[in-house]
Scaffold this active site. Structure first.
Site, PDB file in Angstrom:
ATOM      1  N   LYS A   1     -24.076 -14.741  -3.613  1.00  0.00           N
ATOM      2  CA  LYS A   1     -24.955 -13.589  -3.516  1.00  0.00           C
ATOM      3  C   LYS A   1     -24.284 -12.609  -2.568  1.00  0.00           C
ATOM      4  CE  LYS A   1     -29.674 -12.076  -3.174  1.00  0.00           C
ATOM      5  NZ  LYS A   1     -29.511 -10.909  -2.325  1.00  0.00           N
TER       6      LYS A   1
ATOM      7  N   GLU B   1       3.880   1.657  -1.205  1.00  0.00           N
ATOM      8  CA  GLU B   1       4.479   1.878  -2.535  1.00  0.00           C
ATOM      9  C   GLU B   1       3.434   2.450  -3.498  1.00  0.00           C
ATOM     10  OE1 GLU B   1       7.981  -1.521  -2.646  1.00  0.00           O
ATOM     11  OE2 GLU B   1       5.888  -2.126  -2.834  1.00  0.00           O
ATOM     12  N   TYR B   2       2.237   1.940  -3.366  1.00  0.00           N
ATOM     13  CA  TYR B   2       1.137   2.458  -4.200  1.00  0.00           C
ATOM     14  C   TYR B   2       0.941   3.947  -3.915  1.00  0.00           C
ATOM     15  CZ  TYR B   2      -3.547   2.947  -6.212  1.00  0.00           C
ATOM     16  OH  TYR B   2      -4.627   3.364  -6.958  1.00  0.00           O
TER      17      TYR B   2
ATOM     18  N   GLU C   1     -23.217 -18.223  -8.736  1.00  0.00           N
ATOM     19  CA  GLU C   1     -22.383 -17.157  -8.168  1.00  0.00           C
ATOM     20  C   GLU C   1     -22.736 -16.953  -6.709  1.00  0.00           C
ATOM     21  OE1 GLU C   1     -23.803 -13.891 -10.495  1.00  0.00           O
ATOM     22  OE2 GLU C   1     -22.882 -14.632 -12.330  1.00  0.00           O
TER      23      GLU C   1
ATOM     24  N   ASP D   1       0.832  -1.204   0.000  1.00  0.00           N
ATOM     25  CA  ASP D   1       0.000   0.000   0.000  1.00  0.00           C
ATOM     26  C   ASP D   1       0.869   1.257   0.000  1.00  0.00           C
ATOM     27  OD1 ASP D   1      -2.185  -1.592   0.023  1.00  0.00           O
ATOM     28  OD2 ASP D   1      -3.000  -0.868   1.931  1.00  0.00           O
TER      29      ASP D   1
ATOM     30  N   LEU E   1     -34.344 -10.454  -7.460  1.00  0.00           N
ATOM     31  CA  LEU E   1     -34.365 -11.916  -7.605  1.00  0.00           C
ATOM     32  C   LEU E   1     -35.421 -12.509  -6.690  1.00  0.00           C
ATOM     33  CD1 LEU E   1     -30.528 -12.593  -7.364  1.00  0.00           C
ATOM     34  CD2 LEU E   1     -31.928 -12.908  -9.403  1.00  0.00           C
TER      35      LEU E   1
HETATM   36  S1  IVH Z   1     -28.311 -10.756 -10.425  1.00  0.00           S
HETATM   37  C1  IVH Z   1     -31.693 -10.108 -13.042  1.00  0.00           C
HETATM   38  N1  IVH Z   1     -26.272 -11.723  -9.107  1.00  0.00           N
HETATM   39  O1  IVH Z   1     -29.288  -9.393  -5.144  1.00  0.00           O
HETATM   40  C2  IVH Z   1     -31.013 -10.412 -11.784  1.00  0.00           C
HETATM   41  N2  IVH Z   1     -27.681 -10.186  -7.980  1.00  0.00           N
HETATM   42  O2  IVH Z   1     -32.232  -9.753  -5.057  1.00  0.00           O
HETATM   43  C3  IVH Z   1     -30.375  -9.243 -11.149  1.00  0.00           C
HETATM   44  N3  IVH Z   1     -26.987  -9.674  -5.696  1.00  0.00           N
HETATM   45  O3  IVH Z   1     -30.268  -6.256  -6.301  1.00  0.00           O
HETATM   46  C4  IVH Z   1     -29.494  -9.529 -10.016  1.00  0.00           C
HETATM   47  N4  IVH Z   1     -25.205 -10.942  -5.680  1.00  0.00           N
HETATM   48  O4  IVH Z   1     -27.965  -6.465  -5.227  1.00  0.00           O
HETATM   49  C5  IVH Z   1     -27.340 -10.913  -9.057  1.00  0.00           C
HETATM   50  N5  IVH Z   1     -24.413 -12.652  -8.087  1.00  0.00           N
HETATM   51  C6  IVH Z   1     -25.462 -11.842  -8.035  1.00  0.00           C
HETATM   52  C7  IVH Z   1     -25.779 -11.081  -6.892  1.00  0.00           C
HETATM   53  C8  IVH Z   1     -26.910 -10.273  -6.899  1.00  0.00           C
HETATM   54  C9  IVH Z   1     -25.936 -10.084  -4.985  1.00  0.00           C
HETATM   55  C10 IVH Z   1     -28.035  -8.758  -5.211  1.00  0.00           C
HETATM   56  C11 IVH Z   1     -28.246  -7.551  -6.043  1.00  0.00           C
HETATM   57  C12 IVH Z   1     -29.699  -7.523  -6.406  1.00  0.00           C
HETATM   58  C13 IVH Z   1     -30.284  -8.444  -5.406  1.00  0.00           C
HETATM   59  C14 IVH Z   1     -31.495  -9.121  -6.011  1.00  0.00           C
END
Ligand code: IVH
Length: 733
Positions: A144, A42-43, A142, A40, A112
């Site tokens: 969440k 050095e950055y 992925e 950090d 979602l």
């Molecule tokens: S996709 C069309 N991917 O979850 C789908 N959302 O409940 C749009 N979130 O508002 C969202 N990780 O803030 C997606 N890998 C992920 C996510 C993710 C966290 C959150 C995001 C979104 C909320 C939806």
């Protein structure tokens, strides 16, 4: 002399460009590749060198220079705001302000649907297989992230704008703050391949043994030969968050300064992103992960989600290497368990995993319901729980009179926040869970949801634990009533109930409704108790003289409040509808209603059937609207409010020539089939009903029309034959 100077500036330019490239390269190594090669310190030294040169040659400063990540003073008008609202904000114990410009998202930011059990995941996969007619589905999976959704817009490869999700349709412009986030590239990597064939080896997922398929191998695509032309317009969707370690450092520093600690990394990230002074944001180390593409012009996007993510990575955007491609429901559940095991050791908070159908064509085929895609779902980790003592049960009166019992608890940490209250939902729930006052209870908190009492630890019940008795009367004195099919008791006092009025007024003034800054809980309480305001319309009659007589109200605060009230007069129809606080009419329904009807008059005239034609409005919401509008005092308040507030009305395309008219078809028409006639009518906005009532506007009768024709005649409803109908359809063309 001139020559010497231009030589020096050329040299400086070269050095500046070199430093910028080097700094961004280190950012990329740190945030995207997770493989820093310098410390950090050095950055920081490189950054100081760059800044010194830019101070000497300010004409060489560009908005995408890493030096611009330090944040700047808020613009003058915002400073004014800061000053004006500081008092109110302090009273509310808030530091963040509501002064960001609105951004209308080019493509909506969706949410979602959630799954909480394996069974729900299996059902999700089964639905998808059935719709697509396939045996097995490939999914991109992925974590969440537990942060804040944002969208980043890049024009010709340069970071142009960043916004929060807001309500999905409009968000807040937080560009200046996002510029300070080092994980967000200010310029996309121009060497990234502009067009990626789905079969291109550089982005093809590679199998990782036993763990589905890793997609991040695509970082190798970085070096591939691509055109140096940047994508014209790219919207990247992703999550801003704070790493656990950065959160711990921030809280330690806050405490050192005697300032309030943040409850959890998510709150810290949110608080930091919504700072008006981006210099403060710059001091907080925020991170970012991309998880989707909102829009892309000028490049051919890969046709699989995972490949898109890999492509984003080649552009220099951070994509977590926890992403995989898996097959079938078993693949999903394996991933869930795998990430669940890693969760505690991950450097950032996650609250579940997200499954997305990998193939974009399949996604398109599946489409959306309401505001969530059918092709994705969040599989949430179980809510966090903690044990504590239930000290007392109070009841709260909501704005529609609903009585909610609330548990007062001995303070306890649940999922990073201290909980002292939890909802008990309703009387039946208290009985079902056998909750007594004095019990040891398990409190559960899932994400942002209000904490609830999950269950009682019966073995720990003290001898003197007491059964809860639901009061028979509201605090206003009116008795409580319950409908046969409902679990909720309601106060029957209506607008004469001060508690309901307070809630209704708080809701009316709240940020997402009329947004009256400064009209907070305490003030509403005072104003109602002292009988200064009865209905929302009274807010607009408040005067400075009246306000300054309130305890703890200085002249400056009173002026600020009046300015905020004045400011709220210009609003939108959607906000106005939402502000009315109609049961079952939330923010998004209010928007749908505003969009559908376009004008308040059209909404006020709508009947049950007409209301049900609105997107996402079913019988429950339609009935709530009808009930609300059937009350004269509600209509009176609306009429009063109209004197003070205004919005732009629009006659919409949906406002069709036969909108609001109900037809009944009966008998056999000479040329049109019943379905054809119905389709023509509906296309012009008419509602076609199966039975004749007083609300029927026209009956179209053909041969052998029976009882419906008789009823129409009895009720005096206009009867048309086919020629009459065709004439009417023609007139409207
Ligand atoms: S996709 C069309 N991917 O979850 C789908 N959302 O409940 C749009 N979130 O508002 C969202 N990780 O803030 C997606 N890998 C992920 C996510 C993710 C966290 C959150 C995001 C979104 C909320 C939806």
């Amino acid at each position: 002399m001139l020559d010497l100077f231009s030589h020096a500036i050329d040299q400086a330019r070269t050095q500046i460009e070199h430093l910028r490239a080097e700094l961004e390269q280190h950012n990329h190594r740190y945030y995207v590749l997770d493989d820093p090669t310098i410390t950090d310190a050095e950055y920081d030294a490189l950054m100081i060198e760059l800044r010194n040169l830019e101070t000497q040659y300010p004409e060489l400063i560009t908005p995408d220079s890493p030096s611009q990540r330090i944040g700047g003073e808020p613009p003058k008008n915002v400073q004014q705001n800061l000053f004006e609202f500081a008092e109110t904000e302090q009273r509310k114990g808030r530091k963040r302000l509501d002064a960001f410009a609105e951004v209308v998202h080019r493509t909506p930011m969706l949410s979602l649907n959630n799954a909480f059990s394996d069974a729900e995941v299996l059902a999700f996969d089964a639905r998808i297989r059935e719709t697509l007619g396939v045996e097995i589905v490939e999914y991109a999976v992925e974590p969440k992230f537990d942060g804040l959704a944002i969208t980043l817009t890049y024009q010709d490869g340069v970071f142009l704008q960043g916004a929060t999700r807001g309500d999905g349709a409009t968000g807040e412009d937080v560009t200046e703050n996002l510029r300070t986030v080092r994980a967000i590239p200010l310029r996309l990597d121009a060497q990234s391949p502009l067009t990626i064939e789905p079969t291109s080896t550089s982005v093809r997922p590679e199998p990782v043994e036993g763990q589905g398929t890793a997609i991040n191998s695509a970082s190798t695509a970085h070096a591939s030969t691509g055109s140096a032309r940047a994508v014209e317009l790219l919207e990247v969707r992703g999550e801003v968050l704070m790493f656990k370690a950065d959160f711990a450092k921030l809280n330690a520093a806050q405490q050192d300064k005697g300032e309030k600690a943040f409850a959890n990394p998510r709150n810290a990230a949110a608080g930091s992103l919504r700072q008006l002074d981006s210099r403060i944001t710059a001091k907080r180390r925020l991170s970012f992960f991309a998880y989707g593409v909102g829009l892309c012009d000028g490049a051919m996007l890969p046709e699989q989600h995972a490949a898109q993510m890999a492509w984003l990575k080649t552009l220099g955007l951070p994509v977590t290497d926890l992403c995989r491609v898996v097959r079938g429901a078993q693949g999903l559940l394996d991933y869930y368990r795998d990430i669940g095991e890693q969760r505690a050791h991950l450097p950032f908070d996650i609250d579940g995993v997200v499954y997305k159908v990998n193939d974009l064509a399949q996604q398109a085929q599946l489409g959306f319901v309401s505001r969530a895609p059918r092709w994705a779902i969040a599989h949430k980790f179980p809510a966090e729980e903690a044990e504590t003592i239930l000290l007392a049960i109070d009841v709260q009166v909501g704005r529609t009179g609903a009585i909610t019992p609330v548990a007062r608890l001995a303070p306890v940490q649940v999922g990073g926040v201290v909980v002292t209250n939890a909802t008990l939902h309703n009387e039946d729930e208290i009985r079902r869970k056998d909750i007594h006052i004095g019990d040891t209870v398990i409190v559960r908190r899932a994400g942002d949801v209000i904490p609830e009492v999950a269950r009682v630890v019966l073995e720990k019940r003290p001898a003197d634990a007491q059964v809860f008795v639901m009061p028979t009367h509201c605090e206003c004195g009116a008795h409580l009533a319950k409908q046969a099919d409902e679990a909720v008791w309601r106060c029957t006092g209506g607008l004469s109930c001060a508690a309901q009025r307070k809630e209704a007024l708080r809701h009316f003034a709240s940020r997402r409704a009329m947004n009256i800054e400064g009209l907070g809980d305490k003030l509403v309480e005072q104003l109602v108790d002292e009988a200064r305001i009865h209905t929302p319309a009274d807010i607009y009659t408040l005067s400075l003289d009246q306000l300054v007589t309130l305890p703890r109200m200085g002249e400056k605060s009173a002026q600020n409040l009046l300015a905020a009230i004045d400011h709220s007069r210009a609003t939108t129809l959607a906000r106005f509808i939402f502000a009315l606080g109609i049961r079952n009419v939330g923010e998004s329904t209010a928007k749908d209603l505003a969009l559908h009807f376009g004008t308040l008059d059209a909404l006020l005239e709508a009947n049950f059937d007409r209301l049900q034609q609105v997107r996402d409005v079913g019988p429950i919401v339609a009935q709530s609207m009808v009930d609300f509008l059937a009350e004269n005092h509600n209509r009176e308040v609306i009429e009063q409010l109209r004197l003070y507030v205004s919005w732009q009305e629009h006659q919409l395309a949906e406002h069709l020539p036969l909108s609001g008219l109900t037809f009944v078809l009966t008998g056999t028409l000479p040329t049109l089939t019943r379905d054809e006639a119905k389709a023509k009518l509906e296309a012009l906005g008419a509602k076609v009903s199966g039975s004749v009532s007083k609300k029927t506007h026209y009956v179209v009768a053909g041969e052998e029309a029976g009882s419906k024709l008789e009823k129409a005649q009895a009720l005096g409803v206009t009867v048309l034959d086919e020629a009459g109908l065709v004439g009417m359809l023609g007139e409207t063309e």
